[in-house]
Design an enzyme around this catalytic site. Structure first.
Site, PDB file in Angstrom:
ATOM      1  N   LYS A  84      65.976  58.080  13.154  1.00 17.98           N
ATOM      2  CA  LYS A  84      64.563  57.867  13.510  1.00 17.98           C
ATOM      3  C   LYS A  84      64.166  56.424  13.227  1.00 17.98           C
ATOM      4  O   LYS A  84      63.542  55.765  14.059  1.00 17.98           O
ATOM      5  CB  LYS A  84      63.660  58.834  12.713  1.00 17.98           C
ATOM      6  N   GLN A 102      59.845  64.457   6.411  1.00 21.96           N
ATOM      7  CA  GLN A 102      61.092  65.086   6.856  1.00 21.96           C
ATOM      8  C   GLN A 102      61.211  66.485   6.241  1.00 21.96           C
ATOM      9  O   GLN A 102      61.112  66.654   5.031  1.00 21.96           O
ATOM     10  CB  GLN A 102      62.285  64.198   6.442  1.00 21.96           C
ATOM     11  N   ASP A 145      54.541  64.535  14.200  1.00 27.13           N
ATOM     12  CA  ASP A 145      55.361  65.734  14.424  1.00 27.13           C
ATOM     13  C   ASP A 145      54.567  66.806  15.176  1.00 27.13           C
ATOM     14  O   ASP A 145      55.131  67.736  15.727  1.00 27.13           O
ATOM     15  CB  ASP A 145      55.813  66.315  13.064  1.00 27.13           C
TER      16      ASP A 145
END
Ligand code: NAD
Length: 292
Positions: free
Chosen positions: A52, A96, A119
């Site tokens: 990422k 995460q 997200d």
């Protein structure tokens, strides 16, 4: 039969985003920035985070990583998120997952500013998606699935019957909502669904997000149907090595379907590309706020 190339589609999307990032920088002096928060040192998560960060920087965005120890308390993590929420130089925040067991994931997701929730897991964003609000921050993997379907079948998905296998908050439910917005007829199936093969056989498009290696069989797929395989399963081969397979029995399904995404190289690469897209959208929203 077409193999839908997610790697290429993701590369094209990243190139397009890189141009938009450069334009934003030169026109408004704003460089989109993403902060990834990682708790502990899970090796798989480390690989995801590294990818990422690399891809964010490669398209000209700012990327930073905050590493917190595995034994960090929930309140320390929530304070860190609060600080990022208030930091105007941070446009996107990604925590995460999974988090260590002593931390309540839903409390952490709820603490992220919905406008920075790249997200798309915050309840405000799920609600916006459910309401068909185009301003929603949409979860990355479902977004990637829809982009691949539209690219293969053309823009108009009206009336297509989609069977989604899986009802998770991160894949199954949001992908169903997105496809409903595209005027598809959507059937959501799950572990308690009866006659799943029969239901799948009615689908023009099957989206498999189950988490069971090679679960979807060839005789579940109508001839010519489009198959989107979200699954990422690590299995051991005959010679003791690991390989990644999807939720679809790829070698068998490939014979009769119209199109299929491979694993790896299908939905996976689209997920990070859509994360970058969400980060750009989050940064763009701060500019539109400034100019109002
Ligand atoms: P999950 O475990 O949260 O959900 C799995 C879903 O499958 C559940 O809703 C369950 O009802 C359903 N299911 C389980 N057994 C079933 C059965 N026998 N019949 C029908 N349905 C059944 O998983 P998830 O987070 O939605 O992920 C699904 C898969 O997608 C996993 O392999 C995961 O690794 C992968 N994934 C990939 C990406 C990517 O970037 N490509 C992103 C997220 C998840």
């Amino acid at each position: 039969m077409t193999i839908i190339d997610g790697k290429l589609t993701a590369k094209n999307l990243r190139e397009k985003l890189a141009i938009e990032v450069a334009e934003m920088k030169s026109e408004y002096g704003v460089q989109p920035s993403l902060t990834v928060v990682m708790v502990g040192d899970d090796p798989a998560s480390q690989v995801y985070v590294k990818n990422k960060v690399q891809q964010t920087q490669a398209i000209g965005m700012i990327s930073s990583e905050i590493n917190m120890p595995a034994n960090c308390s929930q309140s320390v993590l929530l304070d860190q998120i609060k600080a990022l929420n208030h930091d105007s130089s941070v446009h996107g925040i990604l925590v995460q997952l999974p988090l260590p067991h002593h931390i309540d994931e839903s409390a952490v997701i709820a603490a992220i500013d919905p406008n920075k929730d790249v997200d798309g897991f915050h309840a405000i964003n799920s609600g916006r998606l459910f309401n068909g609000d185009l301003g929603a921050m949409v979860p990355c993997t479902p977004q990637g699935c829809v982009l691949l379907i539209k690219q293969h079948l053309g823009g108009d998905l009206s009336g297509k019957h989609v069977v989604v296998i899986g009802r998770s908050n991160i894949v199954g439910k949001p992908v169903a909502m997105l496809l409903l917005q595209e005027n598809c007829t959507v059937t959501i199936t799950h572990s308690r669904t009866r006659n799943l093969p029969e239901v799948c056989r009615q689908a023009d498009i099957v989206v498999a997000a189950v988490g069971i290696a090679e679960f979807v069989k060839a005789d579940w797929i109508k001839e010519g149907a489009t198959v989107i395989d979200v699954g990422i399963n690590r299995v051991i081969t005959h010679d003791g090595k690991y390989k990644l397979v999807g939720d679809v029995d790829y070698q068998a399904v490939i014979e009769g379907c119209g199109a299929i995404t491979p694993v790896p190289g299908g939905v996976g690469p689209m997920t990070i590309a859509c994360l970058l897209k969400n980060t750009l959208l989050a940064a763009q929203a701060t500019i539109s706020k400034r100019s109002v």
